[in-house]
Write a protein that holds these residues in place. Structure first.
Motif, PDB file in Angstrom:
ATOM      1  N   VAL A 213       0.854  -1.188   0.000  1.00  0.00           N
ATOM      2  CA  VAL A 213       0.000   0.000   0.000  1.00  0.00           C
ATOM      3  C   VAL A 213       0.887   1.233   0.000  1.00  0.00           C
ATOM      4  N   TYR A 214       0.636   2.160  -0.913  1.00  0.00           N
ATOM      5  CA  TYR A 214       1.441   3.372  -1.042  1.00  0.00           C
ATOM      6  C   TYR A 214       0.507   4.582  -1.012  1.00  0.00           C
ATOM      7  N   PHE A 231      -6.634   7.311   9.045  1.00  0.00           N
ATOM      8  CA  PHE A 231      -6.290   5.983   8.537  1.00  0.00           C
ATOM      9  C   PHE A 231      -6.578   4.942   9.618  1.00  0.00           C
ATOM     10  N   HIS A 232      -7.162   3.830   9.220  1.00  0.00           N
ATOM     11  CA  HIS A 232      -7.438   2.737  10.158  1.00  0.00           C
ATOM     12  C   HIS A 232      -7.009   1.443   9.482  1.00  0.00           C
ATOM     13  N   PHE A 233      -5.903   0.853   9.991  1.00  0.00           N
ATOM     14  CA  PHE A 233      -5.346  -0.348   9.385  1.00  0.00           C
ATOM     15  C   PHE A 233      -5.617  -1.566  10.255  1.00  0.00           C
ATOM     16  N   SER A 234      -5.822  -2.704   9.627  1.00  0.00           N
ATOM     17  CA  SER A 234      -5.974  -3.952  10.354  1.00  0.00           C
ATOM     18  C   SER A 234      -5.244  -5.060   9.584  1.00  0.00           C
ATOM     19  N   VAL A 239       3.162  -1.313   4.105  1.00  0.00           N
ATOM     20  CA  VAL A 239       2.372  -0.090   3.970  1.00  0.00           C
ATOM     21  C   VAL A 239       3.318   1.101   4.112  1.00  0.00           C
ATOM     22  N   HIS A 240       3.202   2.062   3.222  1.00  0.00           N
ATOM     23  CA  HIS A 240       4.098   3.211   3.236  1.00  0.00           C
ATOM     24  C   HIS A 240       3.289   4.495   3.043  1.00  0.00           C
ATOM     25  N   THR A 263       5.872   1.945   7.221  1.00  0.00           N
ATOM     26  CA  THR A 263       6.621   3.190   7.400  1.00  0.00           C
ATOM     27  C   THR A 263       5.672   4.373   7.233  1.00  0.00           C
ATOM     28  N   ILE A 264       5.855   5.367   8.109  1.00  0.00           N
ATOM     29  CA  ILE A 264       5.069   6.601   8.037  1.00  0.00           C
ATOM     30  C   ILE A 264       6.057   7.749   8.198  1.00  0.00           C
TER      31      ILE A 264
END
Length: 560
Positions: A213-214, A231-234, A239-240, A263-264
């Motif tokens: 995911v970019y 943003f809500h990730f599960s 993911v970047h 990475t954020i």
């Protein structure tokens, strides 16, 4: 003599005069198409929603027309669905593989204000609701891009009621019947670039079990309804997120489940609750850097584990302005090693290998209402006079937690009553939940740490703006700590600058007492062992140490 340039110019004009208007139109379309990423030059693989019957007048429901363009693009094995200038009113849309959904700068996709225009996403899990505006399931090579806007029209769904998933609520009686802005489930190679996302009725972007995911240059403004996450990730991997600006009402960047390789960087955030919130699953290998956090309460960085395994997190080069918290790490939810379904023992959870480097923070006394959030928000008692909280208990320990080059200035104002709390309740809860059970807030103004093995503080500085009667640091059952270059502001109204309770193998080197205090250290309990203070500038402490609750003088060695 004939001018060569003039001759060439004339020949071009002569050639243009022989070309038909339809040919020019086709060539122009090809040139325009070539400027859109993902479009082959010279090939007509742009699917303009207007060609499929969309009106873009902000009144006509364009759901079917937009979906037809998406479906045609997908059947053709790739291309760009173009949302041109206009306001396109729509209900639920399904995005699909090999589609680039391009919102032109003047294009606005507006959510319908009517609930009947939305459906649950086909194949989307129901947790936290699955009613949605735009979604994709098992899609590959999907992109959303452009300078346009996706507007969820979320104020139309405001009922004054949230989803009741906060501490102790468990979702009972919650409002789940409202659309999320985006849900992506089990998608691979997903890209979001430049778009402006606003006013969701629920969460803004939910990514569930996605990979590669970019997200770059996305702006989120989500403050019209309760539970307005960013943003809500599960359980996502690879993911970047970069160059994003998020202003929301609830968690700005929530990572639940087994998220890995995330990475954020280079982002700014503001919210009422928390920015980076972690919990559940097996989360590993996450790096967050170069971020600005401002006007954020409910703890900007919040890491909690019930039955989760959390390790290898790095937070670096982060500035926090006007926050409460500012960092909370602990065990929450189920922490008794029992499966709640059958009461059988489960694998013991852990939190370990967490580092904080290059942190600058200003911490205010209590949350301040955001003027652009139109509803009142409850302030928890434990949010007041907050500090960095590391909280474990029983046979649970936080392991290998480090703070390097960290400078925090607190509002101060802590009371003698707060400082006098010795028996902090053994509560597994969010950071403010711990202090709600001990009304008045934490007993330290800088750092409170309980049940930590392997604690490192290197070049850490704690100061306050107003007189504070609490010690700067409380270490309770801490083992194996190396504290070097700790600079702390003292107060003559505080019993001591540091408090150590039943801890062992602690080495303090190069401690600096910045302002006068009654005593450098209060050593408490019968289980202290191997506490060493070696060097530093201790001149402003009237006493080196005081002993309480059976503390043994032999457990402390001071080499000033």
């Amino acid at each position: 003599m004939i001018n060569k340039d003039a001759s060439e110019q004339l020949s071009r004009r002569a050639w243009l005069g022989k070309v038909s208007v339809p040919a020019l139109t086709v060539a122009g379309a090809a040139m325009i198409s070539a400027k859109i990423p993902g479009v082959e030059p010279g090939k007509s693989n742009v699917y303009n929603v207007m060609d499929y019957g969309a009106k873009g007048d902000g009144k006509t429901l364009d759901t079917l027309a937009i979906q037809a363009a998406i479906d045609a693009c997908n059947v053709a094995k790739g291309g760009t669905v173009l949302l041109p200038t206009g306001v396109f009113l729509s209900g639920t849309l399904q995005l699909k593989s090999d589609v680039t959904f391009h919102l032109s700068a003047g294009g606005r996709l507006l959510g319908s204000p009517k609930r009947e225009d939305y459906t649950a996403g086909k194949g989307v899990p129901s947790g936290n609701g699955n009613i949605v505006f735009l979604y994709a399931v098992n899609a590959e090579r999907l992109s959303i891009e452009g300078k346009g806007t996706v507007d969820g029209n979320g104020l139309a769904f405001y009922t004054g009621k949230g989803d009741n998933t906060g501490p102790g609520q468990n979702g009972v009686g919650g409002n789940f019947d409202r659309p999320h802005l985006f849900i992506f489930h089990q998608c691979t190679e997903l890209r979001l670039h430049d778009v402006f996302l606003q006013a969701s009725a629920y969460h803004c972007i939910r990514l569930l079990q996605c990979k590669q995911v970019y997200i770059d240059g996305v702006r989120i403004y989500n403050r019209v309804n309760k539970n307005n996450d960013g943003f809500h990730f599960s359980s996502c991997q690879y993911v970047h997120i970069t160059n994003c600006d998020v202003q929301c009402q609830d968690d700005a960047c929530s990572l639940f489940g087994s998220n890995r390789f995330v990475t954020i960087t280079n982002c700014s955030f503001s919210t009422r609750w928390s920015i980076f919130r972690f919990g559940g699953g097996d989360s590993q290998n996450i790096a967050i850097s170069n971020c600005l956090i401002y006007d954020t309460y409910g703890c900007p960085i919040k890491i909690s584990s019930g039955r989760a395994n959390i390790e290898n997190f790095s937070f670096s080069n982060i500035i926090m302005k006007n926050v409460t918290g500012p960092i909370g790490i602990g065990f929450s939810g189920v922490s008794n090693n029992k499966n709640p379904d059958n009461n059988q023992p489960t694998t013991k959870s852990y939190i370990r290998n967490i580092s904080f480097n290059g942190i600058r923070a200003s911490v205010i006394a209590l949350p301040v209402p955001h003027p652009d959030i139109h509803f009142d928000l409850h302030t928890w008692e434990g949010e007041k006079n907050s500090c960095i909280t590391l909280n474990a208990m029983g046979d649970h320990y936080l392991e290998n937690i480090s703070f390097t080059d960290v400078h925090v200035k607190y509002a101060g104002g802590g009371t003698v009553a707060q400082a006098g709390k010795r028996d902090v309740p053994k509560v597994a809860a969010e950071y403010f939940g711990v202090w709600d059970t001990a009304p008045g807030g934490p007993p330290a103004y800088g750092l409170y740490a309980r049940n930590v093995k392997g604690l490192t503080l290197q070049n850490v500085r704690f100061e306050f703006a107003a007189e504070d009667a609490r010690p700067a640091v409380v270490l309770d059952n801490v083992q194996d700590a190396a504290i070097n270059g700790l600079s702390v502001q003292g107060s003559m109204s505080a019993e001591s600058l540091l408090r150590v309770v039943n801890s062992k193998d602690l080495l303090f080197t190069a401690v600096r007492v910045l302002t006068p205090c009654q005593a450098l250290l209060s050593l408490e309990g019968t289980s202290n062992e191997g506490i060493t203070i070696d060097g530093g500038d201790l001149r402003k402490a009237k006493k080196q140490a005081i002993y309480r609750a059976g503390a043994n003088l032999k457990s402390l060695k001071v080499r000033a």
